[in-house]
Scaffold this motif. Structure first.
Motif, PDB file in Angstrom:
ATOM      1  N   GLY A 124      13.226 -11.822   6.620  1.00 18.23           N
ATOM      2  CA  GLY A 124      14.080 -10.745   6.169  1.00 18.23           C
ATOM      3  C   GLY A 124      13.396  -9.399   6.254  1.00 18.23           C
ATOM      4  N   PHE A 125      14.015  -8.400   5.605  1.00 13.61           N
ATOM      5  CA  PHE A 125      13.545  -7.018   5.682  1.00 13.61           C
ATOM      6  C   PHE A 125      13.577  -6.375   4.295  1.00 13.61           C
ATOM      7  N   VAL A 126      12.715  -5.387   4.115  1.00 16.04           N
ATOM      8  CA  VAL A 126      12.748  -4.554   2.918  1.00 16.04           C
ATOM      9  C   VAL A 126      12.576  -3.107   3.342  1.00 16.04           C
ATOM     10  N   GLY A 127      13.385  -2.215   2.750  1.00 15.86           N
ATOM     11  CA  GLY A 127      13.274  -0.788   3.026  1.00 15.86           C
ATOM     12  C   GLY A 127      12.435  -0.112   1.966  1.00 15.86           C
ATOM     13  N   CYS A 128      11.408   0.615   2.404  1.00 15.01           N
ATOM     14  CA  CYS A 128      10.495   1.311   1.488  1.00 15.01           C
ATOM     15  C   CYS A 128      10.863   2.793   1.470  1.00 15.01           C
ATOM     16  N   ALA A 129      11.307   3.277   0.316  1.00 17.42           N
ATOM     17  CA  ALA A 129      11.995   4.557   0.228  1.00 17.42           C
ATOM     18  C   ALA A 129      11.106   5.748   0.560  1.00 17.42           C
ATOM     19  N   LEU A 130       9.988   5.881  -0.144  1.00 27.88           N
ATOM     20  CA  LEU A 130       9.241   7.142  -0.124  1.00 27.88           C
ATOM     21  C   LEU A 130       8.857   7.577   1.288  1.00 27.88           C
ATOM     22  N   GLY A 136       0.809  -1.215   0.000  1.00 23.85           N
ATOM     23  CA  GLY A 136       0.000   0.000   0.000  1.00 23.85           C
ATOM     24  C   GLY A 136       0.844   1.267   0.000  1.00 23.85           C
ATOM     25  N   MET A 137       0.206   2.386   0.341  1.00 25.03           N
ATOM     26  CA  MET A 137       0.883   3.679   0.327  1.00 25.03           C
ATOM     27  C   MET A 137       2.057   3.731   1.292  1.00 25.03           C
ATOM     28  N   GLU A 138       1.934   3.045   2.405  1.00 26.92           N
ATOM     29  CA  GLU A 138       3.021   3.062   3.383  1.00 26.92           C
ATOM     30  C   GLU A 138       4.278   2.388   2.834  1.00 26.92           C
ATOM     31  N   GLY A 139       4.086   1.527   1.847  1.00 26.19           N
ATOM     32  CA  GLY A 139       5.215   0.777   1.319  1.00 26.19           C
ATOM     33  C   GLY A 139       5.581   1.117  -0.101  1.00 26.19           C
ATOM     34  N   VAL A 140       5.258   2.331  -0.555  1.00 23.54           N
ATOM     35  CA  VAL A 140       5.601   2.720  -1.929  1.00 23.54           C
ATOM     36  C   VAL A 140       7.119   2.702  -2.116  1.00 23.54           C
ATOM     37  N   THR A 141       7.553   2.222  -3.255  1.00 28.09           N
ATOM     38  CA  THR A 141       8.957   2.053  -3.637  1.00 28.09           C
ATOM     39  C   THR A 141       9.747   1.216  -2.633  1.00 28.09           C
ATOM     40  N   PRO A 142       9.386  -0.070  -2.489  1.00 25.95           N
ATOM     41  CA  PRO A 142      10.247  -0.973  -1.721  1.00 25.95           C
ATOM     42  C   PRO A 142      11.504  -1.277  -2.534  1.00 25.95           C
ATOM     43  N   LEU A 143      12.652  -0.929  -2.004  1.00 24.40           N
ATOM     44  CA  LEU A 143      13.885  -1.050  -2.777  1.00 24.40           C
ATOM     45  C   LEU A 143      14.738  -2.225  -2.294  1.00 24.40           C
ATOM     46  N   GLU A 144      15.768  -1.964  -1.505  1.00 24.71           N
ATOM     47  CA  GLU A 144      16.674  -3.045  -1.124  1.00 24.71           C
ATOM     48  C   GLU A 144      15.956  -4.069  -0.241  1.00 24.71           C
ATOM     49  N   ILE A 145      16.128  -5.341  -0.594  1.00 27.45           N
ATOM     50  CA  ILE A 145      15.435  -6.413   0.126  1.00 27.45           C
ATOM     51  C   ILE A 145      16.452  -7.496   0.493  1.00 27.45           C
TER      52      ILE A 145
END
Length: 467
Positions: free
Chosen positions: A253-259, A233-242
């Motif tokens: 694991g983890f994923v960082g969501c940029a926006l 959703g909106m909280e997770g827009v552009t999930p990049l490095e995973i």
């Protein structure tokens, strides 16, 4: 982690922001041996001699578990002797020999962008070596620049074998990926449509996020099929490095969501191939007025995350807010902030055209960061951790079209690499004021350093098998 040699060289992807400079992007070899007379210096530059590449990430031809040593038979063990540099904009892929002379890597093969286009994939990003000797590279678009998630395979001689995904079910778009063979699973993330992000970013893009990703995708490794997609959703827009945990028997694991500067934790369900996912770190946006404009929310923009080899610490960057954070993830569902260092950013106290209207975390704006008299322009971007976890190298460039919009002074003056000393016993971080690699006085003008790797393996590329 316990017995690995200390890093002495740091291979750094370096982008030339002057699109008319004929030497183009290059790989910088940085001396990080404190006993060397050229410590903190760029000792070699491997130029692509081509315009329009935008080198971004890199990867190895062979996994570290297959790394050749003098004690092993050269006939049985593949050599980790090639570094692979995909070009985000040109779709070229450069293969560099880093074994003949590790201090002076040399391009030994160039794969033309037409090779990827012949399979209707473009914008190559993450490269991982596979246990069968092949190399897999994630891609983000089709030949028209529309969003399309897929992966392209190359054999050990870098002949293209086609795309990886089987069946019609494909991710909306692509970016990073990580696999765990023990659980027969791979996970990938999403940035967006190349034709969109290549234009740069502005806050006006917040009104239309349809060209950007917001999902993480799980594949069955053995069948190459997509079987679960989690919409953040909106909280997770552009999930990049995973990242999966380094421990190959931990399906989490983890994923960082940029926006919006959030980190999500994902974990395999018991007695199921599917994963649960929930937000575990939420960095509040700040309300900021730039010049005479109206106040707008400024997200931190997490563009990189990193796990220490023992899976104890998670590091995240906040490229716009300017800080880098360390979390203890002994309890991964409840990360504990244990360290924070400010390395520039868009909110420094000496920026007179910036006014922070609301900040839910800080009472005062951070001061600018100086090392050896040089003000750090830009913010903390790509990270690479020493194998023993004690030294965290941090570069400043995200993606040159975005650099030019957010940090024009960094583009003008050049980027940098700095060093953070890490307390691996109690947690915590401190800026090393004696270390700085300055890309402001390069032979063909100021340049922008992005991803970094060590010759013998590192914390962001290696994946292990388990019996």
């Amino acid at each position: 982690m316990k017995y690995g040699k200390r890093e002495k060289l740091l291979y750094t992807v370096t982008v030339q922001p002057n699109l008319n400079e004929p030497h183009g992007d290059y790989l910088s070899t940085v001396d990080v041996d404190p006993d060397s007379p050229t410590f903190c210096q760029i000792i070699h530059r491997t130029f692509t001699n081509r315009l329009g590449n935008e080198l971004h990430h890199s990867g190895w031809n062979t996994c570290s578990s297959c790394y050749h040593t003098e004690e092993t038979s050269t006939d049985l063990v593949p050599k980790r002797d090639k570094l692979i540099l995909p070009a985000l904009n040109s779709d070229f892929i450069y293969v560099l020999d880093v074994a003949t002379d590790p201090r002076k890597p040399e391009i030994v093969k160039t794969i033309d962008g037409s090779v990827l286009k012949s399979h209707n994939v473009t914008a190559p990003h993450t490269a991982h070596c596979l246990a069968n000797g092949n190399i897999m590279i994630s891609t983000m678009g089709d030949t028209e620049g529309n969003a399309k998630g897929d992966f392209v395979l190359f054999d050990a001689n870098f002949n293209c074998l086609g795309t990886w995904i089987k069946g019609e079910n494909k991710p909306y778009c692509g970016y990073d990926f990580w696999y765990q063979p023990y659980f027969d699973v791979m996970v990938s993330s999403e940035w967006g449509a190349p034709k969109k992000f290549k234009r740069g970013w502005s806050d006006d893009d917040l009104t239309d996020l349809t060209q950007y990703g917001c999902r993480i995708n799980f594949f069955k490794w053995s069948t190459r099929t997509l079987y679960q997609t989690i919409d953040l959703g909106m909280e997770g827009v552009t999930p990049l490095e995973i990242r999966f945990m380094h421990n190959p028997k931990r399906a989490e694991g983890f994923v960082g969501c940029a926006l919006n500067a959030n980190v999500y934790y994902f974990k395999k369900k018991s007695n199921s191939d599917e994963f649960d996912c929930r937000k575990v770190i939420d960095v509040p946006s700040k309300l900021v007025q730039m010049g005479n404009g109206r106040p707008r929310k400024m997200g931190g923009l997490i563009s990189d995350i990193l796990l220490s080899l023992d899976d104890r610490f998670l590091y995240i960057n906040l490229w716009r807010h300017g800080d880098l954070r360390q979390y203890d993830i002994t309890d991964p569902e409840n990360p504990k902030l244990t360290g924070q260092v400010f390395l520039g950013g868009s909110l420094c106290s000496d920026l007179t055209d910036v006014k922070v209207v609301e900040d839910l975390e800080l009472k005062e704006r951070p001061d600018p960061c100086y090392i050896k008299g040089r003000r750090l322009e830009g913010g903390p971007q790509m990270m690479q951790l020493s194998l023993d976890g004690k030294r965290l190298y941090v570069s400043s460039s995200l993606y040159s079209p975005w650099d030019k919009m957010f940090y024009p002074k960094m583009v003008e003056k050049g980027g940098h690499i700095c060093l953070i000393d890490v307390d691996i016993v109690n947690g915590g971080m401190k800026l090393n004021e004696n270390f700085l690699v300055d890309f402001g006085k390069e032979p063909y003008g100021a340049t922008l350093p992005h991803e970094m790797r060590y010759p013998g393996g590192d914390c962001t590329s290696d994946i292990w098998l388990a019996a």
